[in-house]
Motif scaffolding. Structure first.
Motif, PDB file in Angstrom:
ATOM      1  N   UNK A  49     -80.725 -30.795 -32.318  1.00  0.00           N
ATOM      2  CA  UNK A  49     -80.201 -32.828 -32.324  1.00  0.00           C
ATOM      3  C   UNK A  49     -81.425 -33.920 -31.879  1.00  0.00           C
ATOM      4  N   UNK A  50     -82.652 -32.932 -30.811  1.00  0.00           N
ATOM      5  CA  UNK A  50     -83.768 -33.810 -30.587  1.00  0.00           C
ATOM      6  C   UNK A  50     -85.254 -33.165 -31.753  1.00  0.00           C
ATOM      7  N   UNK A  51     -84.666 -32.750 -32.589  1.00  0.00           N
ATOM      8  CA  UNK A  51     -86.456 -32.280 -33.621  1.00  0.00           C
ATOM      9  C   UNK A  51     -86.211 -33.858 -34.061  1.00  0.00           C
ATOM     10  N   UNK A  52     -87.387 -33.893 -34.809  1.00  0.00           N
ATOM     11  CA  UNK A  52     -87.947 -34.555 -35.973  1.00  0.00           C
ATOM     12  C   UNK A  52     -87.650 -34.549 -36.944  1.00  0.00           C
ATOM     13  N   UNK A  53     -87.255 -35.525 -37.617  1.00  0.00           N
ATOM     14  CA  UNK A  53     -86.837 -35.303 -39.623  1.00  0.00           C
ATOM     15  C   UNK A  53     -87.264 -34.194 -39.948  1.00  0.00           C
ATOM     16  N   UNK A  54     -88.916 -34.796 -39.853  1.00  0.00           N
ATOM     17  CA  UNK A  54     -89.371 -33.769 -41.194  1.00  0.00           C
ATOM     18  C   UNK A  54     -89.185 -32.202 -40.177  1.00  0.00           C
ATOM     19  N   UNK A  55     -89.354 -32.111 -39.282  1.00  0.00           N
ATOM     20  CA  UNK A  55     -88.711 -30.712 -38.421  1.00  0.00           C
ATOM     21  C   UNK A  55     -87.410 -30.295 -39.245  1.00  0.00           C
ATOM     22  N   UNK A  56     -86.481 -31.528 -39.080  1.00  0.00           N
ATOM     23  CA  UNK A  56     -85.093 -30.308 -39.666  1.00  0.00           C
ATOM     24  C   UNK A  56     -85.100 -29.756 -41.194  1.00  0.00           C
ATOM     25  N   UNK A  57     -85.678 -30.922 -42.348  1.00  0.00           N
ATOM     26  CA  UNK A  57     -86.106 -30.957 -43.167  1.00  0.00           C
ATOM     27  C   UNK A  57     -86.690 -29.715 -43.964  1.00  0.00           C
ATOM     28  N   UNK A  58     -87.686 -29.099 -43.126  1.00  0.00           N
ATOM     29  CA  UNK A  58     -88.800 -27.893 -42.848  1.00  0.00           C
ATOM     30  C   UNK A  58     -87.574 -26.785 -42.264  1.00  0.00           C
ATOM     31  N   UNK A  59     -87.171 -27.100 -41.786  1.00  0.00           N
ATOM     32  CA  UNK A  59     -85.531 -25.511 -41.479  1.00  0.00           C
ATOM     33  C   UNK A  59     -84.756 -25.920 -42.063  1.00  0.00           C
ATOM     34  N   UNK A  60     -84.586 -26.770 -42.683  1.00  0.00           N
ATOM     35  CA  UNK A  60     -83.296 -26.505 -43.966  1.00  0.00           C
ATOM     36  C   UNK A  60     -84.155 -25.902 -44.958  1.00  0.00           C
ATOM     37  N   UNK A  61     -85.168 -25.786 -45.914  1.00  0.00           N
ATOM     38  CA  UNK A  61     -86.081 -25.042 -46.237  1.00  0.00           C
ATOM     39  C   UNK A  61     -85.509 -23.655 -45.984  1.00  0.00           C
ATOM     40  N   UNK A  62     -85.951 -23.545 -45.020  1.00  0.00           N
ATOM     41  CA  UNK A  62     -86.364 -22.754 -43.863  1.00  0.00           C
ATOM     42  C   UNK A  62     -84.439 -21.577 -44.272  1.00  0.00           C
ATOM     43  N   UNK A  63     -83.884 -22.260 -44.203  1.00  0.00           N
ATOM     44  CA  UNK A  63     -82.540 -22.052 -44.021  1.00  0.00           C
ATOM     45  C   UNK A  63     -81.899 -21.125 -45.630  1.00  0.00           C
ATOM     46  N   UNK A  64     -82.031 -22.021 -46.730  1.00  0.00           N
ATOM     47  CA  UNK A  64     -81.832 -22.251 -47.827  1.00  0.00           C
ATOM     48  C   UNK A  64     -82.416 -20.996 -48.418  1.00  0.00           C
ATOM     49  N   UNK A  65     -84.012 -20.581 -48.260  1.00  0.00           N
ATOM     50  CA  UNK A  65     -84.582 -19.513 -48.224  1.00  0.00           C
ATOM     51  C   UNK A  65     -84.216 -18.020 -47.445  1.00  0.00           C
ATOM     52  N   UNK A  66     -84.331 -18.152 -46.302  1.00  0.00           N
ATOM     53  CA  UNK A  66     -84.016 -17.013 -45.447  1.00  0.00           C
ATOM     54  C   UNK A  66     -82.798 -16.414 -44.868  1.00  0.00           C
ATOM     55  N   UNK A  67     -81.455 -17.705 -44.497  1.00  0.00           N
ATOM     56  CA  UNK A  67     -80.634 -17.666 -44.065  1.00  0.00           C
ATOM     57  C   UNK A  67     -79.723 -17.564 -44.911  1.00  0.00           C
ATOM     58  N   UNK A  68     -79.820 -18.065 -45.566  1.00  0.00           N
ATOM     59  CA  UNK A  68     -78.164 -18.394 -46.069  1.00  0.00           C
ATOM     60  C   UNK A  68     -77.725 -17.250 -47.196  1.00  0.00           C
ATOM     61  N   UNK A 101     -77.803 -22.576 -34.368  1.00  0.00           N
ATOM     62  CA  UNK A 101     -77.776 -23.849 -34.132  1.00  0.00           C
ATOM     63  C   UNK A 101     -78.847 -24.352 -35.647  1.00  0.00           C
ATOM     64  N   UNK A 102     -79.435 -23.570 -36.063  1.00  0.00           N
ATOM     65  CA  UNK A 102     -79.821 -23.872 -37.544  1.00  0.00           C
ATOM     66  C   UNK A 102     -78.797 -23.700 -38.202  1.00  0.00           C
ATOM     67  N   UNK A 103     -78.008 -22.591 -38.275  1.00  0.00           N
ATOM     68  CA  UNK A 103     -77.094 -22.190 -39.382  1.00  0.00           C
ATOM     69  C   UNK A 103     -75.471 -23.504 -39.028  1.00  0.00           C
ATOM     70  N   UNK A 104     -75.290 -24.122 -37.869  1.00  0.00           N
ATOM     71  CA  UNK A 104     -74.307 -25.085 -37.408  1.00  0.00           C
ATOM     72  C   UNK A 104     -74.790 -26.657 -38.234  1.00  0.00           C
ATOM     73  N   UNK A 105     -76.097 -26.543 -37.618  1.00  0.00           N
ATOM     74  CA  UNK A 105     -76.679 -27.766 -38.941  1.00  0.00           C
ATOM     75  C   UNK A 105     -75.994 -27.861 -39.776  1.00  0.00           C
ATOM     76  N   UNK A 106     -76.588 -27.005 -40.602  1.00  0.00           N
ATOM     77  CA  UNK A 106     -77.060 -26.165 -42.262  1.00  0.00           C
ATOM     78  C   UNK A 106     -75.703 -26.429 -42.957  1.00  0.00           C
ATOM     79  N   UNK A 107     -74.497 -26.094 -42.500  1.00  0.00           N
ATOM     80  CA  UNK A 107     -73.263 -25.253 -42.624  1.00  0.00           C
ATOM     81  C   UNK A 107     -72.674 -26.158 -43.972  1.00  0.00           C
ATOM     82  N   UNK A 108     -73.205 -27.453 -44.165  1.00  0.00           N
ATOM     83  CA  UNK A 108     -72.646 -27.987 -45.377  1.00  0.00           C
ATOM     84  C   UNK A 108     -72.447 -27.466 -46.416  1.00  0.00           C
ATOM     85  N   UNK A 109     -73.883 -26.883 -46.356  1.00  0.00           N
ATOM     86  CA  UNK A 109     -74.212 -25.284 -47.546  1.00  0.00           C
ATOM     87  C   UNK A 109     -73.827 -24.944 -47.508  1.00  0.00           C
TER      88      UNK A 109
END
Length: 731
Positions: A134-153, A227-235
């Motif tokens: 919750x303290x990350x910058x918006x661009x960091x969250x966007x980069x993490x979301x891309x990583x989540x979609x490619x490597x974790x999801x 935390x990354x998984x929980x933050x992108x649970x909408x996917x």
């Protein structure tokens, strides 16, 4: 830390009077908790390098997991079956669990405070930043979301729980997220469980804003995987409203029960048992304080747990994962490396068989390199004069050069027989693979004696020489594992003594064939003779002291639990024999009790290296006797294992063990703790006129231990230490 109170059907506040010597014994489980507290104290020590402190937190957490899987699960089994038996110190299973929980709550509070208030801020200052999502910058969250979609999801599998979906199986030690979601169409609240994949790193390197993800090691910024998984649970739940995600973790009974007498194939039976470990009964549910009562109740009900099996923690769950941080390439935040010494004969390229023709060889790992042990087997595999190799394997690890050498020996036409202990706890899968590989290569593989674990560390090499066949042996206190040999302190002993070689040969024949042999020329073997021989030697020391005075016993071991051995040591103390014990972990003996154990001193060293050697010294009226081997003084070692103790007959090696190794550790005043009559431990500090002595550090920096200790280097070092008044000198 919240640990609910347990309630006994037959509550008691004092040890049961019908338990012999109950007040003179320390409870085994409480002693273990206090050992793990000593591990935690290493993490609390500000004098230690930062990542070493993090490592000790990880070790504490991993130790605690194993404690619940094995020991606490046993207490729960007794409680469920309403077993009324008591521990040797007189406590019922419920009373033990109550006291363990009380002491653990204090430990875990200190653990959480150490992590949040001490280590985490210091890591941040040193450039190792564990970020909150919750303290990350918006661009960091966007980069993490891309990583989540490619490597974790792609590897995630959310599992719903409702009338159409049964409650999912929760595997042992898995980290999970309990998702609460709402269906906008109906407004109904739903529950789903998601397992956090353990194949991914727990600490994800934080992506740069301009790239999809950062490779491990490219950044010092990390984020918790969950935390990354929980933050992108909408996917994961498209169209649903995510209300919350709560982490939880389950610990299951992992103590395998194997009915060997009913097993037609032991290897297959253990394979099946290992697979069933994930399905053992649940003994612990860990949650964080954020989890609401309704979710707690749902988990408790569906896991069939009592409220006292719920543990609410103030840290992220599964903190053994901190070992990932401890392995970061930051030498400035770690202990300075040291290089194990090579014995002179190996440094100059001499054959180990040639060196052994002059005298026995003693090595103290990791101060002395483990390479001579590997080379001993490797040289035997390649030597055309070697006819046969026999060896025990307990914990060898992955990518074992020892196993490679045994396979090479078989390829070279040697007779090779190996006992692979399939029942080595938590190493069963590794050992099954090695057993299969060795069998496929034509090695004679056996799995030990019915009902007994083979814990002895032995290797026998039969070599043809001009005078006839000669047996060379390696006996040790530790496993044939080069990785742990860099972390554990252990002794290796090489000899061509005919009596010792004959004994080892006879013991191998007893293991691989049929034999009722119990007494040997020099070896002392369990289960037939070890208990009897140890007790006889203690009684001999008592009698020698009564006749001539000067009685003295000094034992160094991992654990002291056996009540009969403890009572023998009490008798020695009552007779006036001075007893010094160094017990790394569990000690059920209560020292300093007037009239019982006032002549017994017990210390424990927990430090950079894990103290694993077993040394038993008997003054024996001046005819010093030193036994080394694999056995602790525990009922399991004495009665339910194949164990070996062996005498060191070389006078120079014996002197080195007594005065160079044993006394050095007993006089440690930096890493050592003193066991008090209460069962608690007190750190020993150097007095105003004492020189600080960290025995492990001293051994890293001083070359006392050579393969040929009768030479001038060892004698000169001993004289120098004596002149300086250091405790390692002869007394």
């Amino acid at each position: 830390m919240r640990f609910p109170k347990l309630y006994s059907l037959q509550p008691t506040t004092t040890p049961h009077s019908d338990t012999p010597d109950s007040g003179l014994l320390i409870n085994r489980e409480l002693s273990w908790v206090r050992f793990n507290l000593r591990v935690l104290e290493e993490a609390l020590d500000p004098a230690k390098p930062l990542l070493e402190r993090v490592k000790f937190l990880a070790i504490f957490a991993n130790n605690l997991d194993e404690f619940f899987m094995i020991r606490i699960s046993g207490l729960h089994q007794q409680i469920r079956s309403q077993t009324v038996s008591h521990s040797p110190d007189g406590l019922s299973p419920l009373e033990q669990l109550n006291q363990v929980n009380q002491e653990l709550s204090l430990c875990l509070n200190r653990f959480a405070e150490c992590w949040h208030r001490d280590l985490l801020p210091q890591l941040w200052e040193k450039g190792i930043r564990i970020n909150c999502y919750d303290r990350l910058q918006p661009e960091q969250r966007r980069a993490l979301r891309r990583y989540f979609q490619q490597e974790i999801f792609p590897v995630l599998t959310p599992l719903a729980f409702d009338p159409g979906h049964p409650f999912p199986h929760i595997s042992n030690l898995s980290l999970n997220l309990a998702f609460v979601v709402t269906d906008p169409a109906s407004g109904a609240e739903k529950f789903a469980r998601l397992k956090v994949p353990d194949l991914l790193p727990r600490f994800l390197p934080l992506p740069d804003a301009d790239c999809d993800a950062a490779a491990p090691g490219e950044t010092a910024d990390f984020i918790w995987l969950e935390e990354v998984i929980a933050a992108n649970a909408d996917l994961l739940f498209p169209g649903m409203q995510i209300e919350a995600a709560y982490p939880f973790r389950v610990t299951r009974d992992a103590d395998l029960t194997i009915e060997e007498d009913e097993a037609s194939d032991l290897l297959e039976t253990i394979q099946e048992s290992v697979e069933m470990r994930q399905f053992g009964s649940v003994v612990r549910l860990e949650i964080t304080r954020a989890m609401p009562e309704r979710i707690r109740s749902l988990l408790l009900e569906n896991l069939d747990l009592a409220p006292y099996q719920l543990y609410t923690v103030d840290c992220p769950l599964g903190m053994a994962a901190l070992m990932e941080l401890a392995k970061l390439d930051r030498p400035d935040l770690k202990d300075a490396p040291f290089t194990p010494r090579l014995p002179e004969f190996l440094s100059r390229g001499e054959s180990i068989f040639g060196a052994l023709q002059r005298r026995d060889i003693l090595l103290y790992h990791p101060y002395d390199s483990f390479n001579p042990v590997v080379e001993f087997i490797r040289e035997a595999a390649r030597d055309p004069q070697v006819l046969a190799i026999k060896q025990t394997l307990y914990r060898v690890g992955a990518n074992s050069p020892i196993v490679d050498a045994l396979l090479e020996a078989r390829e070279n036409g040697k007779q090779v027989a190996v006992l692979v202990e399939l029942k080595a706890r938590f190493d069963e899968e590794n050992n099954i693979l090695w057993a299969q590989a060795l069998e496929q290569a034509g090695v004679h593989v056996v799995y030990g004696l019915m009902g007994l674990k083979t814990h002895a560390k032995m290797c026998l090499v039969v070599r043809k020489e001009p005078g006839g066949l000669v047996r060379y042996v390696h006996l040790g206190t530790g496993n044939y594992n080069p990785v742990t040999a860099r972390l554990y302190t252990d002794l290796s002993y090489f000899s061509r003594d005919p009596a010792l070689g004959s004994d080892v040969s006879d013991l191998f024949n007893a293991i691989t064939g049929y034999s009722h042999k119990s007494d040997y020329q020099k070896l002392i073997a369990a289960p037939a003779a070890l208990r009897r021989q140890i007790l006889a030697r203690i009684e001999r020391e008592i009698e020698n002291h009564r006749q001539n005075g000067g009685g003295y016993l000094a034992f160094k071991m991992n654990s002291l639990v056996d009540p009969e051995c403890i009572r023998a040591l009490y008798r020695a103390s009552q007779a006036g024999v001075r007893v010094e014990l160094q017990v790394r972990s569990i000690c059920c003996l209560r020292p300093g009790v007037p009239g019982v154990s006032e002549n017994i001193r017990v210390t424990s060293i927990v430090g950079r290296l894990l103290e694993h050697a077993r040394i038993y010294y008997f003054r024996n009226g001046g005819a010093d006797e030193v036994l080394l081997g694999s056995a602790d003084l525990m009922p399991r070692n004495l009665d339910r294992r194949v164990e070996v103790l062996f005498p060191v007959t070389d006078a120079a090696l014996r002197e080195m063990l007594i005065h160079g190794i044993l006394q050095l550790h007993l006089r440690d005043n930096c890493q050592s703790r003193l066991l008090l009559p209460t069962g608690q431990y007190q750190r020993i500090a150097p007095g105003p006129d004492e020189v600080p002595l960290n025995s492990q550090q001293w051994l890293m920096e001083n070359d006392w231990f050579t393969a040929e200790p009768a030479g001038p280097r060892w004698a000169a070092a001993a004289q120098e230490a004596a002149a300086a008044g250091e405790p390692g000198a002869s007394q």
